[in-house]
Design an enzyme around this catalytic site. Structure first.
Site, mmCIF file in Angstrom:
data_model
loop_
_atom_site.group_PDB
_atom_site.id
_atom_site.type_symbol
_atom_site.label_atom_id
_atom_site.label_comp_id
_atom_site.label_asym_id
_atom_site.label_seq_id
_atom_site.Cartn_x
_atom_site.Cartn_y
_atom_site.Cartn_z
ATOM 1 N N HIS A 141 0.751 -1.394 0.204
ATOM 2 C CA HIS A 141 0.311 -0.226 0.306
ATOM 3 C C HIS A 141 1.133 1.204 0.135
ATOM 4 O O HIS A 141 0.517 2.159 -0.360
ATOM 5 C CB HIS A 141 -0.944 -0.097 1.135
ATOM 6 C CG HIS A 141 -1.302 1.067 1.346
ATOM 7 N ND1 HIS A 141 -1.803 2.007 0.855
ATOM 8 C CD2 HIS A 141 -1.883 2.276 2.571
ATOM 9 C CE1 HIS A 141 -2.852 2.735 0.813
ATOM 10 N NE2 HIS A 141 -2.660 3.499 2.128
ATOM 11 N N HIS B 184 3.750 7.078 5.113
ATOM 12 C CA HIS B 184 2.613 7.910 5.754
ATOM 13 C C HIS B 184 1.535 6.673 7.094
ATOM 14 O O HIS B 184 0.774 7.275 7.935
ATOM 15 C CB HIS B 184 1.704 7.618 4.737
ATOM 16 C CG HIS B 184 0.516 7.102 4.179
ATOM 17 N ND1 HIS B 184 0.887 6.327 3.117
ATOM 18 C CD2 HIS B 184 -0.941 6.667 4.268
ATOM 19 C CE1 HIS B 184 0.491 5.378 2.389
ATOM 20 N NE2 HIS B 184 -1.463 5.838 3.600
ATOM 21 N N ASP B 185 1.530 5.587 6.829
ATOM 22 C CA ASP B 185 1.438 4.529 7.557
ATOM 23 C C ASP B 185 2.316 3.794 9.125
ATOM 24 O O ASP B 185 0.993 3.442 9.795
ATOM 25 C CB ASP B 185 0.281 3.657 7.096
ATOM 26 C CG ASP B 185 -0.922 4.202 6.375
ATOM 27 O OD1 ASP B 185 -1.995 4.818 7.258
ATOM 28 O OD2 ASP B 185 -1.519 3.522 5.319
ATOM 29 N N GLU C 76 0.842 5.464 12.489
ATOM 30 C CA GLU C 76 -0.352 5.271 12.179
ATOM 31 C C GLU C 76 -0.962 3.740 12.868
ATOM 32 O O GLU C 76 -1.823 3.131 13.917
ATOM 33 C CB GLU C 76 -1.612 5.425 11.509
ATOM 34 C CG GLU C 76 -2.901 5.381 12.030
ATOM 35 C CD GLU C 76 -3.872 6.589 10.344
ATOM 36 O OE1 GLU C 76 -3.328 7.845 10.110
ATOM 37 O OE2 GLU C 76 -4.487 5.805 9.871
ATOM 38 N N ASP C 77 0.279 3.620 12.746
ATOM 39 C CA ASP C 77 0.008 1.058 12.591
ATOM 40 C C ASP C 77 0.633 0.793 12.541
ATOM 41 O O ASP C 77 0.821 -0.429 12.871
ATOM 42 C CB ASP C 77 -0.415 1.456 10.893
ATOM 43 C CG ASP C 77 -1.703 1.595 10.480
ATOM 44 O OD1 ASP C 77 -2.877 2.529 11.580
ATOM 45 O OD2 ASP C 77 -1.850 1.869 8.947
ATOM 46 N N ASP D 277 -3.211 8.325 -1.263
ATOM 47 C CA ASP D 277 -3.596 7.236 -0.805
ATOM 48 C C ASP D 277 -5.116 6.973 -0.902
ATOM 49 O O ASP D 277 -5.789 5.623 -0.735
ATOM 50 C CB ASP D 277 -3.506 8.075 0.657
ATOM 51 C CG ASP D 277 -4.128 6.854 1.523
ATOM 52 O OD1 ASP D 277 -3.243 5.792 1.512
ATOM 53 O OD2 ASP D 277 -4.510 7.403 3.278
HETATM 54 P P1 NDP Z 1 -11.794 0.677 8.380
HETATM 55 O O1 NDP Z 1 -11.595 3.174 8.418
HETATM 56 O O2 NDP Z 1 -12.081 -0.196 8.817
HETATM 57 O O3 NDP Z 1 -11.220 0.666 7.262
HETATM 58 C C1 NDP Z 1 -10.243 1.151 5.746
HETATM 59 C C2 NDP Z 1 -9.642 1.936 5.703
HETATM 60 O O4 NDP Z 1 -8.786 0.184 6.249
HETATM 61 C C3 NDP Z 1 -9.188 2.399 5.022
HETATM 62 O O5 NDP Z 1 -8.941 3.770 5.008
HETATM 63 C C4 NDP Z 1 -7.591 1.939 4.973
HETATM 64 O O6 NDP Z 1 -7.251 2.646 5.558
HETATM 65 C C5 NDP Z 1 -7.630 0.608 5.337
HETATM 66 N N1 NDP Z 1 -7.416 -0.718 4.068
HETATM 67 C C6 NDP Z 1 -7.108 -1.717 4.506
HETATM 68 N N2 NDP Z 1 -6.948 -2.296 3.524
HETATM 69 C C7 NDP Z 1 -7.844 -1.755 3.026
HETATM 70 C C8 NDP Z 1 -8.480 -2.632 1.887
HETATM 71 N N3 NDP Z 1 -8.989 -3.385 1.255
HETATM 72 N N4 NDP Z 1 -9.476 -1.798 0.637
HETATM 73 C C9 NDP Z 1 -9.670 -0.598 1.437
HETATM 74 N N5 NDP Z 1 -9.140 -0.515 2.033
HETATM 75 C C10 NDP Z 1 -8.424 -1.217 3.332
HETATM 76 O O7 NDP Z 1 -13.203 1.078 7.789
HETATM 77 P P2 NDP Z 1 -14.677 1.909 7.501
HETATM 78 O O8 NDP Z 1 -13.959 3.701 7.169
HETATM 79 O O9 NDP Z 1 -16.029 1.843 7.029
HETATM 80 O O10 NDP Z 1 -14.797 2.203 9.465
HETATM 81 C C11 NDP Z 1 -15.668 2.781 9.750
HETATM 82 C C12 NDP Z 1 -16.530 3.316 10.479
HETATM 83 O O11 NDP Z 1 -17.296 2.666 10.026
HETATM 84 C C13 NDP Z 1 -16.168 2.452 12.238
HETATM 85 O O12 NDP Z 1 -15.554 2.764 12.692
HETATM 86 C C14 NDP Z 1 -15.879 1.420 11.452
HETATM 87 O O13 NDP Z 1 -16.343 0.000 13.052
HETATM 88 C C15 NDP Z 1 -17.895 1.300 11.061
HETATM 89 N N6 NDP Z 1 -18.361 0.116 10.613
HETATM 90 C C16 NDP Z 1 -19.024 0.411 9.537
HETATM 91 C C17 NDP Z 1 -20.131 -0.530 9.375
HETATM 92 C C18 NDP Z 1 -21.019 -0.215 7.718
HETATM 93 O O14 NDP Z 1 -21.910 -0.826 7.159
HETATM 94 N N7 NDP Z 1 -21.014 0.678 6.853
HETATM 95 C C19 NDP Z 1 -20.287 -1.967 9.779
HETATM 96 C C20 NDP Z 1 -19.108 -1.988 10.401
HETATM 97 C C21 NDP Z 1 -18.852 -1.096 11.076
HETATM 98 P P3 NDP Z 1 -4.844 2.655 5.442
HETATM 99 O O15 NDP Z 1 -4.710 4.035 3.468
HETATM 100 O O16 NDP Z 1 -5.005 3.718 6.665
HETATM 101 O O17 NDP Z 1 -4.344 1.512 5.301
HETATM 102 ZN ZN ZN Z 2 -2.557 4.730 3.146
#
Ligand code: NDP
Ligand code: ZN
Length: 180
Positions: A36, A62-63, A66-67, A123
């Site tokens: 990524h 960048h991550d 955070e991670d 990103d």
């Molecule tokens: P998350 O923030 O949990 O996940 C998305 C992040 O995961 C991305 O911004 C990216 O960040 C990273 N990532 C890692 N692998 C992938 C991939 N294959 N594709 C895309 N992104 C990836 O997701 P949400 O924004 O949906 O969560 C927001 C809130 O919603 C949370 O509080 C969650 O618990 C809640 N939620 C919502 C539901 C719904 O139906 N809307 C259901 C369950 C929970 P990076 O660039 O940092 O890697």
């Molecule tokens: Zn990222």
């Protein structure tokens, strides 16, 4: 010099690879996480025509804060103040609840530096393409749709920064978000 620059970029990629070594992406294939940040840097160069070392190094890192266990002090020591500053601007405060973090990304986007906006645009472009390719395990199509909508709100705060990246993002938004 050319040699120093190339050496810095590889040192940075090596640093990020070590930091992310135990992490996987959320896709079905569980791709190594390092794909990524390297992919984000690659989008900036190949599609955004961005060749500023500060931006490319910040994209690779960048991550990490955070991670992983990486600290800003470590980034500043290894890669300098300006790279650290950009990483700081794109790092969420993990002590805050998730919903609050997501709201703050939208609120802060218009106020971050041009360099940080470039990293954000690439990103989001990488993550949205990832989501379009395969839905993470456990995600409903409604959640994917919500994610596109939120990402568009963040991107809207980063506009007029890189036409090529914004055009690619708009192609995805046209397929996944309601217009207006
Ligand atoms: P998350 O923030 O949990 O996940 C998305 C992040 O995961 C991305 O911004 C990216 O960040 C990273 N990532 C890692 N692998 C992938 C991939 N294959 N594709 C895309 N992104 C990836 O997701 P949400 O924004 O949906 O969560 C927001 C809130 O919603 C949370 O509080 C969650 O618990 C809640 N939620 C919502 C539901 C719904 O139906 N809307 C259901 C369950 C929970 P990076 O660039 O940092 O890697
Ligand atoms: Zn990222």
């Amino acid at each position: 010099s050319k040699e120093e620059l190339l050496s810095f970029v590889i040192k940075c990629a090596n640093f990020a690879a070590k930091k992310h070594r135990n992490q996987r992406r959320k896709d079905v294939d569980q791709t190594p996480y390092i794909n990524h940040p390297l992919g984000v840097a690659n989008i900036l160069i190949q599609e955004g025509n961005v060749f500023e070392p500060i931006v490319i190094l910040a994209a690779i890192l960048h991550d990490t804060v955070e991670d992983t266990d990486t600290t800003f002090a470590e980034i500043e020591k290894e890669f300098g103040h300006r790279v650290c500053q950009v990483v700081r601007e794109v790092t969420d405060d993990k002590t805050l609840p998730k919903a609050e973090r997501k709201r703050l990304q939208i609120e802060h986007a218009p106020n971050i530096s041009r360099e940080a906006k470039l990293v954000k645009l690439a990103d989001k472009l990488y993550n949205l393409r990832d989501l379009e390719k395969s839905v993470p395990i456990g995600w409903t199509s409604e959640r994917v749709k919500e994610y596109f909508k939120w990402a568009k709100a963040v991107v809207d705060g980063c506009r007029q920064t890189n036409p090529a990246l914004e055009r690619e993002l708009d192609i995805l938004f046209a397929r996944h978000c309601d217009s207006s």
